[in-house]
Design an enzyme around this catalytic site. Structure first.
Site, PDB file in Angstrom:
ATOM      1  N   GLY A  46       4.002  -1.887   0.227  1.00 19.68           N
ATOM      2  CA  GLY A  46       4.230  -0.581  -0.393  1.00 19.68           C
ATOM      3  C   GLY A  46       5.574  -0.625  -1.072  1.00 19.68           C
ATOM      4  N   GLU A  47       6.429   0.327  -0.744  1.00 19.77           N
ATOM      5  CA  GLU A  47       7.765   0.378  -1.336  1.00 19.77           C
ATOM      6  C   GLU A  47       8.770   0.517  -0.191  1.00 19.77           C
ATOM      7  OE1 GLU A  47       8.122  -0.193  -4.597  1.00 19.77           O
ATOM      8  OE2 GLU A  47      10.260  -0.269  -4.148  1.00 19.77           O
ATOM      9  N   SER A  48       9.521  -0.567   0.038  1.00 19.45           N
ATOM     10  CA  SER A  48      10.391  -0.598   1.213  1.00 19.45           C
ATOM     11  C   SER A  48      11.428   0.526   1.213  1.00 19.45           C
ATOM     12  CB  SER A  48      11.073  -1.965   1.308  1.00 19.45           C
ATOM     13  OG  SER A  48      11.673  -2.318   0.084  1.00 19.45           O
ATOM     14  N   CYS A  78       4.900  -8.147   2.641  1.00 22.57           N
ATOM     15  CA  CYS A  78       5.531  -7.717   1.386  1.00 22.57           C
ATOM     16  C   CYS A  78       6.658  -6.716   1.679  1.00 22.57           C
ATOM     17  CB  CYS A  78       4.462  -7.182   0.440  1.00 22.57           C
ATOM     18  SG  CYS A  78       4.953  -7.305  -1.275  1.00 22.57           S
ATOM     19  N   ARG A 105      14.113  -9.192  -3.324  1.00 22.60           N
ATOM     20  CA  ARG A 105      13.065  -8.219  -3.665  1.00 22.60           C
ATOM     21  C   ARG A 105      12.534  -8.473  -5.064  1.00 22.60           C
ATOM     22  NH1 ARG A 105      14.592  -2.216  -3.630  1.00 22.60           N
ATOM     23  NH2 ARG A 105      12.354  -2.044  -3.932  1.00 22.60           N
ATOM     24  N   ILE A 132       2.154  -9.226  -5.195  1.00 17.05           N
ATOM     25  CA  ILE A 132       2.394  -8.044  -6.030  1.00 17.05           C
ATOM     26  C   ILE A 132       3.869  -7.654  -5.908  1.00 17.05           C
ATOM     27  CG2 ILE A 132       1.756  -5.629  -6.459  1.00 17.05           C
ATOM     28  CD1 ILE A 132      -0.861  -6.236  -4.812  1.00 17.05           C
ATOM     29  N   ARG A 133       4.628  -7.850  -6.949  1.00 14.60           N
ATOM     30  CA  ARG A 133       6.088  -7.569  -6.900  1.00 14.60           C
ATOM     31  C   ARG A 133       6.662  -8.066  -5.569  1.00 14.60           C
ATOM     32  NH1 ARG A 133       8.456  -2.619  -7.358  1.00 14.60           N
ATOM     33  NH2 ARG A 133       6.804  -1.591  -6.216  1.00 14.60           N
ATOM     34  N   HIS A 168      -0.177 -10.372   0.511  1.00 13.30           N
ATOM     35  CA  HIS A 168      -0.968  -9.286   1.107  1.00 13.30           C
ATOM     36  C   HIS A 168      -2.238  -9.819   1.758  1.00 13.30           C
ATOM     37  CE1 HIS A 168       1.281  -5.846  -0.550  1.00 13.30           C
ATOM     38  NE2 HIS A 168       1.575  -6.690  -1.533  1.00 13.30           N
ATOM     39  N   GLU A 170      -4.025  -8.440   3.772  1.00 12.24           N
ATOM     40  CA  GLU A 170      -4.957  -7.335   4.011  1.00 12.24           C
ATOM     41  C   GLU A 170      -5.853  -7.066   2.802  1.00 12.24           C
ATOM     42  OE1 GLU A 170      -1.852  -7.193   3.373  1.00 12.24           O
ATOM     43  OE2 GLU A 170      -1.305  -5.465   2.139  1.00 12.24           O
TER      44      GLU A 170
END
Ligand code: GLN
Length: 189
Positions: A46-48, A78, A105, A132-133, A168, A170
């Site tokens: 997600g977004e840390s 991630c 990051r 992903i990023r 990821h 998942e």
């Protein structure tokens, strides 16, 4: 055995689905009291930065750090790995700081630079991996084992009962990384 999934932000549902497929009970973790009695916890992608902001007001960040220091097994994928890392090379903050690695990051570029590849992981074999990023690991401490690399960079690491993945697991339908995590959860019990 009940395993938690940090559920403040990110791809929570995807992790829950994989864990349920593997036959464990799953509890979404939103507040400190949800940590009680867990065999392990997954920190999703997600977004840390957002995740950490959302964990602050309830005290969940501090409570989780305490549990991890006491040996709670964890899988961070991630953004989740960024939360676990001791150091972030290109960001002024650090979050839980319990996994002795330095991460960069967004080291694989922007959302549009996302890609899927195959990794060769120690003990797990050939593994499909979606980036992903993604953060890449730039330093590993002496207690850290590198289980897979993408090029030179470690992308799956383990320190004790804590696993960090740049990618990821998942999102691919392959359950082996979660399977390894559940082994660590069982060991601790
Ligand atoms: N770039 C995100 C962060 O810094 C991580 C991206 C992801 O989890 N897919 O938190």
């Amino acid at each position: 055995m009940t395993v938690g999934v940090l559920a403040v932000q990110g791809d929570v549902r995807e992790h829950v689905r994989v864990l349920e497929r593997l036959g464990v009970a799953v509890r979404p973790v939103l507040r400190p009291e949800h940590l009680k009695g867990l065999a392990g916890i997954v920190l999703p992608g997600g977004e840390s930065t957002a995740m950490w902001r959302l964990m602050g007001p309830t005290g969940l960040g501090d409570a989780l750090r305490r549990e991890l220091r006491e040996g709670l097994p964890a899988l961070g994928t991630c953004a989740g790995m960024i939360l676990l890392a001791r150091e972030i090379t290109n960001w002024p903050e650090r979050y839980l700081g319990v996994l002795d690695i330095a991460v960069e990051r967004n080291a694989t570029g922007r959302q549009v630079d996302s890609f899927e590849t195959t990794l060769s992981a120690d003990g797990l074999g050939e593994l499909p991996a979606v980036f992903i990023r993604a953060p890449l690991v730039r330093r590993t401490g002496p207690g850290v084992t590198v289980l897979a690399r993408w090029g030179e960079a470690p992308v799956l690491v383990r320190e004790g009962r804590v696993l960090g993945a740049s990618f990821h697991p998942e999102l691919t339908g392959d359950t082996r990384v979660h399977g390894l995590f559940l082994e660590l959860c069982k060991e601790r019990r």
